[in-house]
Design a protein around this motif. Structure first.
Motif, PDB file in Angstrom:
ATOM      1  N   PRO A 202      46.320 -58.320   4.662  1.00 42.84           N
ATOM      2  CA  PRO A 202      46.530 -59.711   5.046  1.00 42.84           C
ATOM      3  C   PRO A 202      47.136 -59.800   6.444  1.00 42.84           C
ATOM      4  O   PRO A 202      48.051 -59.053   6.784  1.00 42.84           O
ATOM      5  CB  PRO A 202      47.497 -60.228   3.971  1.00 42.84           C
ATOM      6  N   GLY A 203      46.558 -60.670   7.248  1.00 38.19           N
ATOM      7  CA  GLY A 203      47.000 -60.838   8.623  1.00 38.19           C
ATOM      8  C   GLY A 203      46.081 -60.139   9.620  1.00 38.19           C
ATOM      9  O   GLY A 203      46.085 -60.472  10.809  1.00 38.19           O
ATOM     10  N   ASP A 204      45.282 -59.156   9.162  1.00 35.81           N
ATOM     11  CA  ASP A 204      44.333 -58.471  10.046  1.00 35.81           C
ATOM     12  C   ASP A 204      43.220 -59.437  10.443  1.00 35.81           C
ATOM     13  O   ASP A 204      42.769 -60.260   9.650  1.00 35.81           O
ATOM     14  CB  ASP A 204      43.687 -57.263   9.361  1.00 35.81           C
ATOM     15  N   GLY A 205      42.756 -59.302  11.660  1.00 38.30           N
ATOM     16  CA  GLY A 205      41.628 -60.096  12.120  1.00 38.30           C
ATOM     17  C   GLY A 205      40.354 -59.270  12.080  1.00 38.30           C
ATOM     18  O   GLY A 205      40.399 -58.037  12.144  1.00 38.30           O
TER      19      GLY A 205
ATOM     20  N   GLU B 271      40.564 -64.233   9.712  1.00 38.76           N
ATOM     21  CA  GLU B 271      41.812 -63.528   9.417  1.00 38.76           C
ATOM     22  C   GLU B 271      41.873 -63.269   7.914  1.00 38.76           C
ATOM     23  O   GLU B 271      41.577 -64.148   7.111  1.00 38.76           O
ATOM     24  CB  GLU B 271      43.014 -64.369   9.836  1.00 38.76           C
TER      25      GLU B 271
ATOM     26  N   THR C  72      43.311 -63.067   4.415  1.00 42.16           N
ATOM     27  CA  THR C  72      44.416 -63.719   3.710  1.00 42.16           C
ATOM     28  C   THR C  72      44.758 -62.987   2.420  1.00 42.16           C
ATOM     29  O   THR C  72      45.895 -63.020   1.978  1.00 42.16           O
ATOM     30  CB  THR C  72      44.086 -65.193   3.384  1.00 42.16           C
ATOM     31  N   SER C  73      43.761 -62.340   1.811  1.00 46.28           N
ATOM     32  CA  SER C  73      44.021 -61.555   0.618  1.00 46.28           C
ATOM     33  C   SER C  73      42.915 -60.507   0.462  1.00 46.28           C
ATOM     34  O   SER C  73      41.827 -60.661   1.012  1.00 46.28           O
ATOM     35  CB  SER C  73      44.111 -62.423  -0.636  1.00 46.28           C
TER      36      SER C  73
END
Length: 168
Positions: free
Chosen positions: A114-117, A158, A160-161
């Motif tokens: 989570p948070g990776d683009g 991005e 999120t899960s």
């Protein structure tokens, strides 16, 4: 085999080859397709630089092909290479060394948190309203919220899960 992870020739017992031929001759479409795929893969391997040796080992007293494969792996101290989940479990319980190709592929998949683009092509609509679906290079499916209107385009998204299963 082409990656060089397997050493030496691939040894295929004749009983396994007969089982593939039986599957390929099946009247059931799914079984026939699996059998033909297996025979095609062996043909490709046999014609490449990786050799395939058909061995005559058999265990007539053992009723199933899976049990024969486990017994052969144990008797020869070889490594059983498979994609069969249940065969993997049984072989490990019996003490055989097993390389499950699906497990190896899963271990090599890129880990997204989570948070990776990521930049991904949206190829179709998802199951839920508004979702778009794309695929990573390794075949992992990615569901993108609010991307149904951009099917056929690349988007930046991005994470999120993450839901990681043995299937991807």
């Amino acid at each position: 085999a082409d990656s060089g992870l397997l050493e030496g020739p691939l040894r295929v017992p004749r009983f396994a080859l007969v089982e593939l031929q039986t599957l390929a001759d099946s009247t059931d479409d799914a079984r026939r397709a699996r059998g033909r795929r297996g025979l095609d893969l062996l043909t490709t391997l046999a014609s490449s630089t990786n050799s395939v040796l058909v061995i005559e080992s058999d265990f007539p007293e053992v009723p199933t092909v899976d049990a024969k494969l486990v017994k052969l792996a144990l008797a020869s101290r070889g490594v059983l290479v498979t994609v069969d989940f249940n065969l993997t479990k049984v072989a490990r319980v019996e003490g055989a060394t097993v390389l499950n190709v699906n497990e190896a592929a899963e271990a090599l998949r890129p880990v997204l948190l989570p948070g990776d683009g990521l930049h991904i092509a949206i190829t179709k609509e998802g199951k839920e309203a508004g979702q778009g679906v794309g695929y990573l290079g390794d075949g992992t499916m990615v569901v993108v919220a609010d991307a149904a209107t951009v099917v056929g385009n690349d988007v930046d998204a991005e994470v999120t899960s993450v839901l990681q299963t043995s299937a991807g």
